[in-house]
Design an enzyme around this catalytic site. Structure first.
Site, PDB file in Angstrom:
ATOM      1  N   GLN A  40      -9.185  -9.636  39.459  1.00  0.00           N
ATOM      2  CA  GLN A  40      -8.466  -8.372  39.444  1.00  0.00           C
ATOM      3  C   GLN A  40      -8.224  -7.927  38.008  1.00  0.00           C
ATOM      4  OE1 GLN A  40      -4.866  -9.452  41.533  1.00  0.00           O
ATOM      5  NE2 GLN A  40      -3.729  -9.740  39.651  1.00  0.00           N
ATOM      6  N   SER A  62      -3.278 -13.433  42.630  1.00  0.00           N
ATOM      7  CA  SER A  62      -2.688 -12.558  43.649  1.00  0.00           C
ATOM      8  C   SER A  62      -3.288 -12.878  45.006  1.00  0.00           C
ATOM      9  CB  SER A  62      -2.930 -11.082  43.304  1.00  0.00           C
ATOM     10  OG  SER A  62      -2.199 -10.714  42.165  1.00  0.00           O
ATOM     11  N   ILE A  70      -7.988 -13.754  47.656  1.00  0.00           N
ATOM     12  CA  ILE A  70      -7.482 -14.420  46.452  1.00  0.00           C
ATOM     13  C   ILE A  70      -8.093 -13.723  45.252  1.00  0.00           C
ATOM     14  CG2 ILE A  70      -7.243 -16.567  45.167  1.00  0.00           C
ATOM     15  CD1 ILE A  70      -7.751 -18.117  47.697  1.00  0.00           C
ATOM     16  N   GLU A  71      -7.245 -13.247  44.341  1.00  0.00           N
ATOM     17  CA  GLU A  71      -7.725 -12.568  43.145  1.00  0.00           C
ATOM     18  C   GLU A  71      -7.201 -13.280  41.901  1.00  0.00           C
ATOM     19  OE1 GLU A  71      -8.589  -8.701  42.792  1.00  0.00           O
ATOM     20  OE2 GLU A  71      -8.224  -8.057  44.851  1.00  0.00           O
ATOM     21  N   SER A  72      -8.107 -13.521  40.974  1.00  0.00           N
ATOM     22  CA  SER A  72      -7.748 -14.143  39.710  1.00  0.00           C
ATOM     23  C   SER A  72      -7.484 -13.067  38.676  1.00  0.00           C
ATOM     24  CB  SER A  72      -8.890 -15.051  39.239  1.00  0.00           C
ATOM     25  OG  SER A  72      -8.612 -15.573  37.959  1.00  0.00           O
TER      26      SER A  72
END
Length: 398
Positions: A177, A193, A257-259
């Protein structure tokens, strides 16, 4: 260590004790790798024989899309990464997981639990054409994550076909992200997130959404041990064109799932995703996720934007109508060809309610050309210790 982790459940401690460095796949030199590098590494993995490899389709420019399978259990878990070509952090984490599952060491019991009860299907690079030129969209100009109604892109069709073939119980949608997202009210970056996408426009929890929420609750507890206060939650606006909503509607417990974090922190995100996925697999394999209280999901703060990449504080700023005392907030874009950071002015004035990845307390600043929002600045910054930093057309020169 016993004192530090005395309140952490034993199985969580087990995951946290795993040294990610031992499983880090160093075949990839950086996060800007292209399809040929991934293809060569997958060929090596196939020859080692622990994971099964299958081509599930081709991209618009005829690059192979691969699926790797581990495990023999009845619970089917599908994971896909790099749907957006410039989002490779989770792809690297997946290759670290492949190395973990291929290893023989003191974590045999954890591997056996997961692989006996789960069949894990990994698509590590869904959009190889985008990865080739480090862009979000595919070679057709389509955002693949907005193509699950029309299915015009071969990449979306390949993932849907795989989903229909294996009928997964769980899905993990893995992304990077924008690094400017922060955790509401904290001024901390949203390093990771999470979201359980809704199945319809009412966002009413369905059985699959509830399972996804419970797995997220478990992952969040693990992540809070590593990055306290740096886990955010996306708002659950319904987007029927997206893969998460599409799969959730089909009864697949789907988890986004966002890094996040800045470019320099992507290795940190890689480790966190490695750990969070292992913990999720353990909870799914043991069905212990069912013990999680879904209410805890609502305690994860929403994402917000309260940070800059660079914040220059308390400086004299020359404007066309005189000098003001204030702050300058700058954000950068990363240049694929040179790997340089190109800064632009995001805001200036009183920015006391914001934070940043890097903060400069300037003694003085000389504006070498007029500044305006979205402009590439020319600045001479004098630090409190007397050193100078220059920004020339948005490029930082120390």
């Amino acid at each position: 260590m016993i004192d530090e982790f005395s309140q952490i459940p034993i199985k969580m401690l087990h995951i946290l004790s795993i040294d990610h460095v031992l499983y880090q796949d160093n075949y990839f030199q950086d996060r800007f790798f292209k399809h040929v590098t991934l293809k060569n590494r997958i060929t090596q993995i196939k020859e080692e024989g622990i994971l099964k490899v299958k081509q599930i389709g081709c991209s618009a420019q005829n690059r192979e899309i691969y699926m790797l399978k581990a495990g023999r259990g009845s619970i089917k878990v599908l994971l896909w990464s790099q749907m957006h070509g410039d989002e490779s952090t989770a792809t690297l984490a997946l290759f670290d997981l492949f190395k973990f599952f291929q290893s023989e060491d003191q974590y045999h019991a954890l591997r056996k639990l997961i692989l006996d009860h789960c069949s894990l299907y990994f698509v590590p690079m869904l959009n190889p054409d985008g990865a080739e030129v480090w862009q979000r969209r595919n070679a057709q100009g389509i955002d693949v994550n907005r193509d699950f109604l029309a299915q015009q892109s071969p990449e979306a069709r390949a993932l849907v076909k795989l989903q229909e073939e294996i009928q997964p119980d769980f899905g993990f949608n893995l992304h990077d992200q924008d690094s400017l997202w922060s955790v509401s009210g904290t001024k901390k970056p949203a390093t990771i997130s999470l979201l359980a996408p809704p199945a319809d426009s009412t966002s009413t929890p369905t059985p699959s959404m509830l399972k996804a929420i419970q797995v997220i609750c478990a992952m969040n507890r693990l992540l809070q041990q590593q990055i306290p206060g740096e886990v955010g939650r996306w708002r659950d606006e319904y987007e029927p064109r997206a893969v998460g909503e599409s799969f959730q509607t089909k009864g697949i417990a789907t988890i986004l799932i966002e890094s996040g974090g800045s470019a320099s922190e992507k290795q940190k995100g890689r480790k966190l995703i490695f750990q969070a996925l292992l913990y999720a697999f353990e909870k799914i394999a043991s069905t212990a996720y069912r013990n999680e209280n879904p209410i805890d999901y609502l305690q994860i703060p929403f994402n917000n934007k309260e940070i800059f990449h660079l914040l220059i504080k308390n400086c004299k700023i020359e404007t066309v109508n005189g000098v003001i005392i204030g702050d300058i907030g700058l954000n950068y874009t990363e240049q694929f060809s040179t790997k340089e950071h190109l800064y632009t002015i995001a805001d200036f004035g009183d920015l006391s309610t914001f934070s940043a990845y890097e903060i400069i307390e300037a003694e003085s600043i000389v504006v070498l050309s007029p500044i305006s929002i979205d402009s590439r600045p020319n600045l001479r910054i004098k630090h409190s210790d007397g050193t100078l930093t220059y920004l020339e057309d948005g490029v930082m020169i120390a």
